[in-house]
Design a protein around this motif. Structure first.
Motif, short mmCIF file in Angstrom:
data_model
loop_
_atom_site.label_atom_id
_atom_site.label_comp_id
_atom_site.label_asym_id
_atom_site.label_seq_id
_atom_site.Cartn_x
_atom_site.Cartn_y
_atom_site.Cartn_z
N VAL A 1 45.75 -14.32 80.98
CA VAL A 1 45.49 -12.96 80.51
C VAL A 1 46.81 -12.34 80.07
O VAL A 1 47.81 -12.45 80.78
CB VAL A 1 44.87 -12.10 81.63
CG1 VAL A 1 44.62 -10.69 81.15
CG2 VAL A 1 43.59 -12.72 82.16
N SER A 2 46.81 -11.71 78.90
CA SER A 2 48.00 -10.95 78.53
C SER A 2 47.56 -9.68 77.79
O SER A 2 46.59 -9.74 77.04
CB SER A 2 48.93 -11.79 77.64
OG SER A 2 48.28 -12.04 76.41
N PRO A 3 48.15 -8.52 77.99
CA PRO A 3 49.29 -8.31 78.91
C PRO A 3 48.84 -8.43 80.36
O PRO A 3 47.65 -8.57 80.63
CB PRO A 3 49.70 -6.88 78.57
CG PRO A 3 48.45 -6.23 78.08
CD PRO A 3 47.71 -7.30 77.35
N GLY A 4 49.78 -8.40 81.27
CA GLY A 4 49.52 -8.64 82.69
C GLY A 4 48.46 -7.73 83.26
O GLY A 4 48.50 -6.52 83.06
N ALA B 1 54.12 -9.18 81.23
CA ALA B 1 53.64 -9.91 80.04
C ALA B 1 52.27 -10.53 80.21
O ALA B 1 51.43 -10.43 79.32
CB ALA B 1 54.65 -11.00 79.68
N GLY B 2 52.04 -11.18 81.34
CA GLY B 2 50.74 -11.84 81.46
C GLY B 2 50.57 -12.50 82.81
O GLY B 2 51.49 -12.47 83.65
N ALA B 3 49.39 -13.08 83.01
CA ALA B 3 49.11 -13.76 84.28
C ALA B 3 48.29 -14.99 84.00
O ALA B 3 47.52 -15.04 83.04
CB ALA B 3 48.36 -12.82 85.23
N ARG B 4 48.49 -16.01 84.86
CA ARG B 4 47.69 -17.22 84.73
C ARG B 4 47.04 -17.54 86.07
O ARG B 4 47.73 -17.63 87.09
CB ARG B 4 48.55 -18.40 84.28
CG ARG B 4 47.68 -19.64 84.05
CD ARG B 4 48.47 -20.93 84.01
NE ARG B 4 49.41 -20.96 82.91
CZ ARG B 4 50.69 -21.30 83.04
NH1 ARG B 4 51.17 -21.62 84.22
NH2 ARG B 4 51.48 -21.31 82.01
N GLN B 5 45.72 -17.65 86.06
CA GLN B 5 44.99 -18.04 87.27
C GLN B 5 44.57 -19.48 87.09
O GLN B 5 43.85 -19.82 86.14
CB GLN B 5 43.75 -17.16 87.48
CG GLN B 5 42.83 -17.60 88.60
CD GLN B 5 43.45 -17.36 89.97
OE1 GLN B 5 43.70 -16.23 90.36
NE2 GLN B 5 43.71 -18.45 90.71
N GLN B 6 45.04 -20.34 88.02
CA GLN B 6 44.57 -21.72 88.01
C GLN B 6 43.73 -21.92 89.25
O GLN B 6 44.09 -21.45 90.34
CB GLN B 6 45.75 -22.69 88.05
CG GLN B 6 46.43 -22.81 86.69
CD GLN B 6 47.71 -23.60 86.80
OE1 GLN B 6 48.59 -23.24 87.59
NE2 GLN B 6 47.81 -24.65 86.00
N ALA B 7 42.60 -22.57 89.13
CA ALA B 7 41.74 -22.79 90.30
C ALA B 7 41.02 -24.10 90.13
O ALA B 7 40.60 -24.46 89.02
CB ALA B 7 40.74 -21.66 90.43
N ARG B 8 40.89 -24.84 91.22
CA ARG B 8 40.21 -26.13 91.15
C ARG B 8 39.30 -26.26 92.36
O ARG B 8 39.73 -26.08 93.50
CB ARG B 8 41.26 -27.24 91.14
CG ARG B 8 40.67 -28.63 91.00
CD ARG B 8 41.77 -29.68 91.12
NE ARG B 8 41.15 -30.99 91.22
CZ ARG B 8 40.85 -31.76 90.17
NH1 ARG B 8 41.14 -31.34 88.96
NH2 ARG B 8 40.26 -32.91 90.34
N ALA B 9 38.06 -26.54 92.09
CA ALA B 9 37.11 -26.73 93.19
C ALA B 9 36.65 -28.17 93.18
O ALA B 9 36.36 -28.74 92.12
CB ALA B 9 35.92 -25.80 93.02
N GLU B 10 36.62 -28.79 94.36
CA GLU B 10 36.10 -30.15 94.49
C GLU B 10 35.04 -30.13 95.57
O GLU B 10 35.22 -29.51 96.61
CB GLU B 10 37.22 -31.11 94.90
CG GLU B 10 38.18 -31.38 93.77
CD GLU B 10 39.49 -31.99 94.26
OE1 GLU B 10 39.53 -32.47 95.41
OE2 GLU B 10 40.47 -31.96 93.50
N THR B 11 33.95 -30.80 95.31
CA THR B 11 32.82 -30.74 96.25
C THR B 11 32.31 -32.14 96.54
O THR B 11 32.16 -32.95 95.62
CB THR B 11 31.66 -29.93 95.64
OG1 THR B 11 32.15 -28.68 95.21
CG2 THR B 11 30.53 -29.73 96.62
#
Lengths: 888, 284
Positions: free
Chosen positions: A465-468, A481-491
């Motif tokens: 996402v930008s701007p933050g 400036a911005g933000a980065r969300q990283q997410a990983r789900a394992e099931t």
């Protein structure tokens, strides 16, 4: 010759005094022109003095007859009729005599009659609808007909309901080719290939369980006209503006041993081809939504929810769908089934959203967003199933592989801000699962059933996402400036059970033991861009959670001609454990709970039945709700849930009264349900003046209630070929929540009335009308804050068949949305002209103009709890499409 | 031959029990000798009637439909039910191929087993029906019906029809017949009108016969043979059939036949089924 006439009188004739009349005896012979005796001919004697009286006899092998009457008057009329001969009438004097008649051969044949079966027939538990009685000239595929059958409802997504409940199976000639993705058949199979639509009530799809395990669910079967049917449709259309294309090629083959349905569909006209792949029914063993089968929504762009309109009005797409479905014989008793499909789509969404949060003190926070989103979708699914479904054995193993690669681009312009918010998300998902079901009789009325499911799934997701976003929380109030969300789900998920089913006469018992285990791993990082030196731990997740259920269950089923009662009494031992080492998060719970359910059905008479049920459940929420660190769900929603996992204890009750009379084609039903749920967790939501939201779960016991009442009536008037239907429903719910640190109760009410009528009385045209009115109302706390919204829709469609091969259709739709500000009204007019070529094979040329008024404004308003969302959509402009369609 | 269990019978009617008896005992039963008779005729008309009926007058849910064929020849006509023909051929086929099909539910469900031959030139109506597995015939003399013809008319499938009423065997019947089809015929025993009956129903709505198809072709052969059939009278037949259905278990025991499952359960099933079939076409 012993043929004595038998006389017919009006009864009052017996009372009058004609007995005084002298007896007249007529004898005679009928001959053909070749002077051969004419046997089996009908000879009738009438009297001009007494027109009500008649005497009848049949000639014998020698063509002879005799008649005796005692009628007044001086003359008699003798007529002789025989199949293939011209009727001959003689006027005679009223006295005994011998008459000879010669009958000439007639060349006019009698009309042969093939009267069709009545439109709806009931034979035992099977209700058959004759398709031709419900089809009119504009109908092409079987779905067009299904929605007109009384007692049957088809929802907007294609799901078919009977008596208000989803059907379990969708068969074609008794075979299950598509499992629960039956839209592929219902929207592509030509209606003219189908003889009857059969509703199989109380249908047990597993043959080895028939007579052992009763079911209340209905299934649908399409009985095709021919045992071997090669059919399908092909369609190609082009149009403007912009440049439009729409193609569909769907060949099908149905034989007693093999079935095949393949399809390629592509369009940019807004037709949602993915709807054909949507699973609509329940699986063989009615699995509930299992973890791993659905992609988790960890993070993503701020979407624009789909409006309740036909997709052709608002969807800007470029879709390609390829699907292959084959059912092949494997051995004498077993079959192999392959269902594979690939979907590629690019969608543009443009619109605006106005979100209003009502706060406990009566203040409102309103947020306006102009949205421009683009979605790139690629999906691949394959199911490979081995099925052996015979009386003494059931084995089904399904291996499913699915992958989806999806990217989303979004641009949000907030009112009062100069710079738009740019979002980019990728959220692919992969899954592999195997599902096994086995049923074997164990002698007598005893059956053993084994079920096993194993699923592996992973979904690495990312949002930039930008701007933050949310600078107040994430950057001490400074813009960034911005933000980065990283997410990983394992099931990893597995469910296994063994059941022993036994029964005698009216009683059936099912004893089940089994376990389910779910292991979930969630890793996530939220970083500021450009990346700071270190990411605080509160913006990370490293969760490992496992949830299990070990259970023993007794099921008792009592069924007589009038009663069907089912009791399920499981004893569940539920375990749950979650750790997040980085955040020092840890929780664990175990408990034993009895969760009984009782349901019943009672036949009041052959036409009326009542049903009811009650149940208690005590279960954990999904582990996917849990994350100790913050997750950026979308550019303005930051969530954290470090509270103990939700545990919900709920009671629910329901009852209904049903009437079904296929002879008069009347169907009624009324249902009521009530539920009360106690949760250990309360949502604590903070709404900031700029409309951003932080939600945290709080450990606090609270209770919510829900009530729904619904009724419907439908009727087919067979003389008029008219289907009428009325549905009414209302629901009431209340739920507490913590809003800006104040405990309030929200109360929601909704009411819907829906009416539909379709009239096909005349050969030259038909009429369809439907109307729906929905109102939503909510109140916050005891104060009179809240909102009321209303939504109205009406649709009128006319079909006119001016000549044999021509069809003209016109449709008008009217929508009115009452929300914030002035009501928004939208009117759409569409017209279609279709010319069917005078060839043996049905070839249609179609000119379709949509949105003739070029209506561009459409609004929906929903309200629930303290939130009111009002969406405005950019619609597709006025456009025209020429298409050629062939059914083969 | 064994049947799976008694539980199977809970939803079955008397006829189902009879099929099992036929399958279990391919016996020949002695019958009173009568003059051997065989007659055949070729049908020029085939009519199909749909019958909507309610075998249990207390339960409207027992309403059901079946199809029957009426073949009309020059001197002979035959009326019989589609499901019975299917059942016969299924049983024949299994016996011939020595197939041990034990699930009765796999056989076609036939609720009407009788057939009727009408010889209109001899004024005879012969009904052949079953008591147990044994065929009996009885002959009645025409006219069986006194028809009241009214002036009302209506068009049924392109044929101009007139209304006529009669009362027979405890019911009042309303028929619609057409003089355009020159046969004094109809479904069941109905006959004697100056044309073919296209629709007939009892005024209480328990039985309704409606012609669904008619074809005029020289195709089927009507065969009448009394070989293996015992002759009786209508009254004796009705009395004995009722007695048999009511006392099926006792009669089987008396005959030394097998009873499936325990006697008490069987008696209950038989008596339940008997009570559910309280609404025959002919009440008296």
């Amino acid at each position: 010759m012993n043929a004595i006439a038998y006389t017919l009188f009006l009864s009052w004739l017996f009372l009058s005094s004609y007995s005084a009349a002298a007896q007249t005896a007529l004898t005679g012979q009928l001959l053909t022109e070749q002077q051969e005796p004419l046997p089996g001919a009908l000879v009738e004697l009438q009297s001009p003095a007494r027109p009500e009286a008649t005497a009848v006899t049949t000639t014998d092998r020698a063509g002879r007859f005799s008649l005796q009457v005692s009628w007044p008057g001086d003359s008699l009329v003798l007529s002789a009729r025989a199949l293939g001969f011209t009727e001959q009438v003689l006027r005679l004097a009223n006295r005994s005599q011998r008459v000879s008649m010669t009958l000439a051969v007639s060349l006019t044949p009698l009309k042969e009659v093939t009267i069709k079966a009545p439109p709806i027939r009931r034979e035992g538990d099977t209700l058959s609808y004759r398709v031709s009685a419900f089809t009119d000239k504009k109908d092409r595929v079987i779905a067009d007909v299904l929605r007109k059958l009384p007692g049957v409802e088809v929802e907007a997504d294609g799901r078919i309901l009977y008596e208000g409940r989803p059907i379990q199976k969708f068969y074609i000639n008794g075979a299950d080719l598509l499992e629960n993705r039956y839209n592929l058949a219902s929207s592509n199979l030509p209606a003219e290939a189908v003889q009857d639509v059969q509703v199989l009530k109380r249908h047990q799809p597993v043959k080895a369980l028939r007579g052992v395990q009763a079911t209340e669910q209905a299934s649908l079967n399409l009985e095709l006209k021919k045992k071997v049917t090669a059919t399908g449709q092909a369609r190609l259309g082009v149009g403007a503006t912009p440049a439009l294309w729409n193609a569909n090629l769907s060949p099908m083959l149905f034989t007693p041993r093999q079935q095949l349905l393949d399809t390629y569909q592509a369009n940019n006209t807004g037709q949602d081809v993915a709807a054909d792949l949507k699973p609509l029914g329940l699986g063989d063993f009615q699995q509930l939504l299992e973890p791993g089968n659905q992609k988790p929504d960890l993070t993503g762009i701020q979407g624009l929810s789909a409006p309740p309109l036909a997709t052709g009005r608002y969807l800007f797409n470029r879709a390609h769908l390829l699907s292959a479905n084959h059912l092949l014989p494997f051995s004498k008793e077993a079959q192999l089934r392959i269902n594979a499909s690939y979907l590629h789509d690019r969608q543009n969404q443009t619109g605006s959203t106005r979100t209003r949060f009502t706060l406990p003190d009566g203040r409102n926070v309103t947020l306006r967003e102009e949205k421009q989103n683009r979605l790139y979708i690629n999906q691949f699914t394959t199911d490979l199933a081995y099925v052996r479904n015979v009386q003494h054995y059931y084995l089904k193993n399904t291996l499913s592989v699915a992958g989806s690669w999806e990217a989303q681009d979004g641009l949000v312009q907030l009112t009062g801000q100069e710079q738009p918010v740019a979002q980019r998300a990728t959220n692919p998902a992969y899954s592999l699962s195997n599902r096994l079901g086995l049923v074997r009789p164990a002698g007598g009325q005893r059956v053993v059933q084994v079920n096993s499911v194993v699923t592996l799934a992973a979904s690495p997701q990312q949002l930039t996402v930008s701007p933050g976003p949310l600078p107040a929380v994430l950057a001490d109030g400074r813009a960034y400036a911005g933000a980065r969300q990283q997410a990983r789900a394992e099931t990893f998920y597995t469910a296994n059970s063994v059941a022993f089913i036994t029964g005698r006469r009216h009683w059936h018992y099912t004893y089940t033991a089994g376990f389910t285990q779910e292991i979930e791993r969630l890793t996530s990082t939220l970083t500021r861009l450009p990346a700071p030196a270190a990411v605080p731990d509160s913006l990370r997740n490293g969760l490992r959670a496992s949830q299990g259920r070990y259970y023993a269950q007794a099921g008792i089923d009592y069924k007589t001609a009038r009663w069907h009662l089912e009791l399920e009494a499981p004893l569940n031992y539920r375990t749950f454990r979650a750790t997040d080492a980085g955040l020092n998060g840890y929780q664990q719970r175990r408990y034993l709970a009895a969760e009984p359910r009782l349901s019943g059905r009672y036949e009041l008479s052959g036409l009326w039945h009542a049903s009811g049920g009650a149940g208690f459940s005590n279960q954990f929420g999904s582990v996917q709700q849990l994350y100790y660190g913050y997750l950026l769900r979308d550019y303005r929603t930051l969530q954290r849930n470090a509270a103990p996992l939700t545990q919900t204890r709920s009671w629910n009750f329901n009852g209904g009264l049903f009437y079904e009379n296929p002879l008069t084609s009347w169907f009624y039903r009324a249902t009521y349900s009530f539920s009360v749920a106690t949760r250990n967790q309360l949502a604590r939501t903070l709404v900031r003046p700029d409309g951003t939201l932080t939600t945290v779960a709080l450990a606090q016991l609270n209770q919510s209630r829900n009530q729904t009442v619904a009724g419907s009536v439908s009727k087919f008037v067979s003389d008029w070929k008219m289907t009428l239907g009325l549905q009414l429903s209302g629901s009431f719910s209340r739920q507490p929540l913590l809003l800006n640190d104040q405990l309030v109760t929200t109360r929601n009410q909704s009411g819907t009335a829906r009416f539909r009528a379709s009239l096909n009385t005349f050969d030259w045209g038909g009429l369809e009308y439907s109307a729906a009115l929905t109102t939503l109302r909510n109140r916050l706390g005891t104060a009179d804050f809240g909102a009321t919204t209303a939504f109205q829709e009406q649709r009128l469609a006319l079909s006119w068949y001016p000549a044999e091969q021509h069809t003209v259709q016109a449709a008008a739709e009217y929508y009115q949305s009452n929300g914030l500000d002035q009501p928004v009204r939208s009117t759409f007019v569409d017209a279609t002209y279709r010319y069917t070529l005078p060839t043996a094979r049905k070839v249609d040329v179609e000119l379709k103009a949509t949105n003739l008024l070029d209506t561009r404004r459409y609004q929906t308003t929903y309200t629930s709890g303290f939130i009111l969302v009002q969406n405005n959509y950019q619609l597709r402009p006025r456009q025209a499409l020429v298409a050629v369609r062939v059914s083969f | 031959m064994q049947l799976h269990s008694v539980g199977l019978f809970s939803n079955l009617n008397m006829n189902r029990l009879l099929i099992s008896t036929i399958l279990a005992f391919n016996t020949t039963v002695s019958y009173s000798q009568n003059k051997k008779m065989a007659e055949s005729d070729s049908a020029s008309v085939k009519c199909t009637y749909k019958i909507t009926y309610q075998p249990d007058s207390t339960n409207i849910g027992s309403k059901n439909t079946e199809s029957a064929f009426l073949l009309i020849g020059k001197t002979l006509s035959l009326y019989q039910y589609e499901n019975k023909i299917k059942l016969d051929s299924a049983i024949d086929n299994n016996i011939r191929n020595n197939i041990q099909e034990t699930k009765i539910s796999n056989y076609p469900k036939a609720n009407f087993w009788y057939r009727i031959y009408k010889k209109s030139s001899e004024n005879q109506v012969t009904t052949i029906d079953y008591i147990g597995t044994k065929e009996y015939a009885y002959t009645e003399t025409m006219p069986l019906f006194v028809w009241n013809i009214s002036s009302e008319s209506k068009n049924i499938n392109g044929y101009n029809c007139r209304r006529a009423t009669t009362s027979y065997a405890g019911r009042v019947w309303e028929a619609w017949y057409t003089t355009e089809i020159p046969f004094s015929e109809g479904p069941h025993k109905f006959s004697g009108l100056p044309g073919l009956i296209l629709e007939i129903k009892d005024v209480k709505g328990y039985y309704e016969f409606k012609m669904s198809d008619i074809t005029f072709k020289q195709n089927s052969l009507i065969n009448f043979s009394n070989a293996g059939i015992s002759y009786t009278t209508r009254n004796d037949f009705r009395k004995n059939k009722d007695n048999y259905e009511k006392n099926y278990v006792s009669i089987r025991i008396a005959q030394g036949g097998a009873i499936y499952g325990d006697e008490k359960t069987m008696r209950k099933i038989v008596s339940d089924n008997y009570n559910k079939r309280n609404n025959p076409i002919e009440l008296k």
